[in-house]
Write a protein that holds these residues in place. Sequence first.
Motif, PDB file in Angstrom:
ATOM      1  N   GLU A  88     126.292  66.511  71.538  1.00  0.00           N
ATOM      2  CA  GLU A  88     125.415  65.864  72.514  1.00  0.00           C
ATOM      3  C   GLU A  88     124.789  64.618  71.897  1.00  0.00           C
ATOM      4  O   GLU A  88     124.462  64.596  70.710  1.00  0.00           O
ATOM      5  CB  GLU A  88     124.320  66.831  72.965  1.00  0.00           C
ATOM      6  N   PHE A  89     124.620  63.608  72.733  1.00  0.00           N
ATOM      7  CA  PHE A  89     124.119  62.331  72.242  1.00  0.00           C
ATOM      8  C   PHE A  89     122.878  61.920  73.038  1.00  0.00           C
ATOM      9  O   PHE A  89     122.935  61.810  74.269  1.00  0.00           O
ATOM     10  CB  PHE A  89     125.200  61.257  72.373  1.00  0.00           C
ATOM     11  N   PRO A  90     121.765  61.695  72.346  1.00  0.00           N
ATOM     12  CA  PRO A  90     120.559  61.232  73.049  1.00  0.00           C
ATOM     13  C   PRO A  90     120.747  59.807  73.559  1.00  0.00           C
ATOM     14  O   PRO A  90     121.538  59.033  73.001  1.00  0.00           O
ATOM     15  CB  PRO A  90     119.484  61.299  71.960  1.00  0.00           C
ATOM     16  N   LEU A  91     120.039  59.488  74.613  1.00  0.00           N
ATOM     17  CA  LEU A  91     120.124  58.154  75.196  1.00  0.00           C
ATOM     18  C   LEU A  91     118.762  57.474  75.106  1.00  0.00           C
ATOM     19  O   LEU A  91     117.726  58.123  75.252  1.00  0.00           O
ATOM     20  CB  LEU A  91     120.589  58.245  76.653  1.00  0.00           C
ATOM     21  N   ALA A  96     114.208  63.360  75.359  1.00  0.00           N
ATOM     22  CA  ALA A  96     115.125  64.053  74.447  1.00  0.00           C
ATOM     23  C   ALA A  96     115.863  65.212  75.102  1.00  0.00           C
ATOM     24  O   ALA A  96     116.935  65.611  74.631  1.00  0.00           O
ATOM     25  CB  ALA A  96     114.350  64.554  73.230  1.00  0.00           C
ATOM     26  N   PHE A  97     115.294  65.777  76.196  1.00  0.00           N
ATOM     27  CA  PHE A  97     115.973  66.922  76.803  1.00  0.00           C
ATOM     28  C   PHE A  97     117.133  66.503  77.711  1.00  0.00           C
ATOM     29  O   PHE A  97     117.796  67.353  78.298  1.00  0.00           O
ATOM     30  CB  PHE A  97     114.985  67.817  77.572  1.00  0.00           C
ATOM     31  N   TYR A  98     117.387  65.202  77.823  1.00  0.00           N
ATOM     32  CA  TYR A  98     118.590  64.714  78.501  1.00  0.00           C
ATOM     33  C   TYR A  98     119.525  64.141  77.439  1.00  0.00           C
ATOM     34  O   TYR A  98     119.248  63.105  76.844  1.00  0.00           O
ATOM     35  CB  TYR A  98     118.249  63.629  79.523  1.00  0.00           C
ATOM     36  N   GLU A  99     120.641  64.835  77.206  1.00  0.00           N
ATOM     37  CA  GLU A  99     121.608  64.387  76.215  1.00  0.00           C
ATOM     38  C   GLU A  99     123.003  64.353  76.836  1.00  0.00           C
ATOM     39  O   GLU A  99     123.369  65.233  77.618  1.00  0.00           O
ATOM     40  CB  GLU A  99     121.597  65.299  74.991  1.00  0.00           C
ATOM     41  N   LEU A 100     123.754  63.355  76.457  1.00  0.00           N
ATOM     42  CA  LEU A 100     125.079  63.133  77.028  1.00  0.00           C
ATOM     43  C   LEU A 100     126.134  63.954  76.292  1.00  0.00           C
ATOM     44  O   LEU A 100     126.158  63.987  75.065  1.00  0.00           O
ATOM     45  CB  LEU A 100     125.431  61.645  76.940  1.00  0.00           C
ATOM     46  N   ASP A 101     126.984  64.633  77.056  1.00  0.00           N
ATOM     47  CA  ASP A 101     128.156  65.287  76.473  1.00  0.00           C
ATOM     48  C   ASP A 101     129.350  65.037  77.388  1.00  0.00           C
ATOM     49  O   ASP A 101     129.202  64.518  78.488  1.00  0.00           O
ATOM     50  CB  ASP A 101     127.918  66.791  76.262  1.00  0.00           C
ATOM     51  N   PHE A 102     130.522  65.417  76.917  1.00  0.00           N
ATOM     52  CA  PHE A 102     131.753  65.119  77.652  1.00  0.00           C
ATOM     53  C   PHE A 102     132.457  66.389  78.125  1.00  0.00           C
ATOM     54  O   PHE A 102     133.680  66.412  78.290  1.00  0.00           O
ATOM     55  CB  PHE A 102     132.690  64.292  76.767  1.00  0.00           C
ATOM     56  N   LEU A 144     121.736  75.618  83.759  1.00  0.00           N
ATOM     57  CA  LEU A 144     121.979  75.583  85.204  1.00  0.00           C
ATOM     58  C   LEU A 144     122.183  74.151  85.673  1.00  0.00           C
ATOM     59  O   LEU A 144     123.066  73.873  86.496  1.00  0.00           O
ATOM     60  CB  LEU A 144     120.805  76.219  85.952  1.00  0.00           C
ATOM     61  N   ALA A 145     121.376  73.240  85.140  1.00  0.00           N
ATOM     62  CA  ALA A 145     121.505  71.828  85.514  1.00  0.00           C
ATOM     63  C   ALA A 145     122.888  71.297  85.150  1.00  0.00           C
ATOM     64  O   ALA A 145     123.513  70.567  85.930  1.00  0.00           O
ATOM     65  CB  ALA A 145     120.423  71.004  84.822  1.00  0.00           C
ATOM     66  N   ASN A 146     123.364  71.663  83.966  1.00  0.00           N
ATOM     67  CA  ASN A 146     124.684  71.217  83.530  1.00  0.00           C
ATOM     68  C   ASN A 146     125.762  71.722  84.481  1.00  0.00           C
ATOM     69  O   ASN A 146     126.691  70.990  84.837  1.00  0.00           O
ATOM     70  CB  ASN A 146     124.947  71.708  82.105  1.00  0.00           C
ATOM     71  N   PHE A 147     125.637  72.974  84.898  1.00  0.00           N
ATOM     72  CA  PHE A 147     126.610  73.549  85.830  1.00  0.00           C
ATOM     73  C   PHE A 147     126.568  72.828  87.176  1.00  0.00           C
ATOM     74  O   PHE A 147     127.610  72.478  87.742  1.00  0.00           O
ATOM     75  CB  PHE A 147     126.323  75.038  86.029  1.00  0.00           C
ATOM     76  N   ILE A 148     125.367  72.589  87.680  1.00  0.00           N
ATOM     77  CA  ILE A 148     125.221  71.977  89.003  1.00  0.00           C
ATOM     78  C   ILE A 148     125.793  70.562  89.029  1.00  0.00           C
ATOM     79  O   ILE A 148     126.609  70.223  89.889  1.00  0.00           O
ATOM     80  CB  ILE A 148     123.744  71.961  89.434  1.00  0.00           C
ATOM     81  N   VAL A 149     125.358  69.730  88.078  1.00  0.00           N
ATOM     82  CA  VAL A 149     125.816  68.338  88.106  1.00  0.00           C
ATOM     83  C   VAL A 149     127.300  68.250  87.761  1.00  0.00           C
ATOM     84  O   VAL A 149     128.017  67.376  88.275  1.00  0.00           O
ATOM     85  CB  VAL A 149     124.979  67.447  87.156  1.00  0.00           C
ATOM     86  N   PRO A 232     120.015  56.929  86.064  1.00  0.00           N
ATOM     87  CA  PRO A 232     120.903  56.186  85.151  1.00  0.00           C
ATOM     88  C   PRO A 232     121.672  57.093  84.197  1.00  0.00           C
ATOM     89  O   PRO A 232     122.810  56.788  83.826  1.00  0.00           O
ATOM     90  CB  PRO A 232     119.944  55.262  84.392  1.00  0.00           C
ATOM     91  N   PHE A 233     121.067  58.220  83.820  1.00  0.00           N
ATOM     92  CA  PHE A 233     121.765  59.175  82.954  1.00  0.00           C
ATOM     93  C   PHE A 233     123.037  59.678  83.630  1.00  0.00           C
ATOM     94  O   PHE A 233     124.119  59.675  83.037  1.00  0.00           O
ATOM     95  CB  PHE A 233     120.843  60.354  82.625  1.00  0.00           C
ATOM     96  N   ASN A 234     122.919  60.102  84.881  1.00  0.00           N
ATOM     97  CA  ASN A 234     124.083  60.638  85.586  1.00  0.00           C
ATOM     98  C   ASN A 234     125.079  59.547  85.968  1.00  0.00           C
ATOM     99  O   ASN A 234     126.289  59.805  86.028  1.00  0.00           O
ATOM    100  CB  ASN A 234     123.628  61.418  86.822  1.00  0.00           C
ATOM    101  N   ILE A 235     124.590  58.338  86.225  1.00  0.00           N
ATOM    102  CA  ILE A 235     125.511  57.230  86.484  1.00  0.00           C
ATOM    103  C   ILE A 235     126.358  56.959  85.241  1.00  0.00           C
ATOM    104  O   ILE A 235     127.586  56.842  85.317  1.00  0.00           O
ATOM    105  CB  ILE A 235     124.737  55.955  86.893  1.00  0.00           C
ATOM    106  N   LEU A 236     125.685  56.869  84.100  1.00  0.00           N
ATOM    107  CA  LEU A 236     126.406  56.614  82.849  1.00  0.00           C
ATOM    108  C   LEU A 236     127.381  57.748  82.540  1.00  0.00           C
ATOM    109  O   LEU A 236     128.538  57.503  82.167  1.00  0.00           O
ATOM    110  CB  LEU A 236     125.404  56.457  81.703  1.00  0.00           C
TER     111      LEU A 236
END
Length: 264
Positions: A88-91, A96-102, A144-149, A232-236
């Motif tokens: 996971e990568f912080p933006l 900090a609780f929003y981190e990008l993964d693939f 849960l958020a990860n699953f939903i989005v 912007p997090f979800n757009i990116l």
Amino acid sequence: MPACRTARRKGESDMTDYGKLLEAVKSNVTFILVSILIVVCVYFIAKGLEKLIEAKCGMHFNSEKTKVNRLVVIAMFSAISAILMFFEFPLWFAPAFYELDFSEVPALVGAFMFGPTAGVAIEGLKVLIKIALKGTTTMFVGDLANFIVGCAMVVPASAFYFTKKTRKSALIGLITGGLCMVIAGSLMNGFYLLPKFAELYGMPIEALVAMGTKVNASINSVFTLVALAVVPFNILKSIVVGAITLILYKYISNLIKGQHAVNK
């Protein structure tokens, strides 16, 4: 008399602690029930889309010929997705609780191969595997958020792809899925996930907003936290994940189309 007062205070304290315990149990049970309801709804939406596609295109997502391959791919891609969740990568613009993964990439590929319900299965299993291996640091709200989005992108993207099964339909599907991810992520964070996170941790939601303020002074409310961090997090994320999936599509398109030929 002092002993009576002490006993009374102790009894009142015990009742208060008991009340807090009941409230905590109630909150957690409610969250679990809501989570189960969301998972079930997402599955049936994906299943309904598959039925529509089957009726329109004359194909079958769950044929006997593909059952074993489907299970193997779902299991394999779920494991890969779970592993990707560890990276996971912080933006810079988000708390900090929003981190990008693939981790959505294998789910998208699996959904392009076997349909929306396969994507939902991969999304769900990857979260369970990750929890089993790593646990949770967000009281399961982040999971849960990860699953939903994830499903918000995977389900519409794969459903749209199956209408034509071309690179162009894959691109349009990914764009559509990305928009759905942004909308679902924004609404769920603003109205449920962020408030529930604060509730389960016993903190005011203003504390979460303050974490956003530290990285962006313009964040001063839940609305601005969603608008300036979540959106912007979800757009990116949708752009990055979509781009990787399209690049991979070039190399696995023959495998995907071969699987579709078996499905017919």
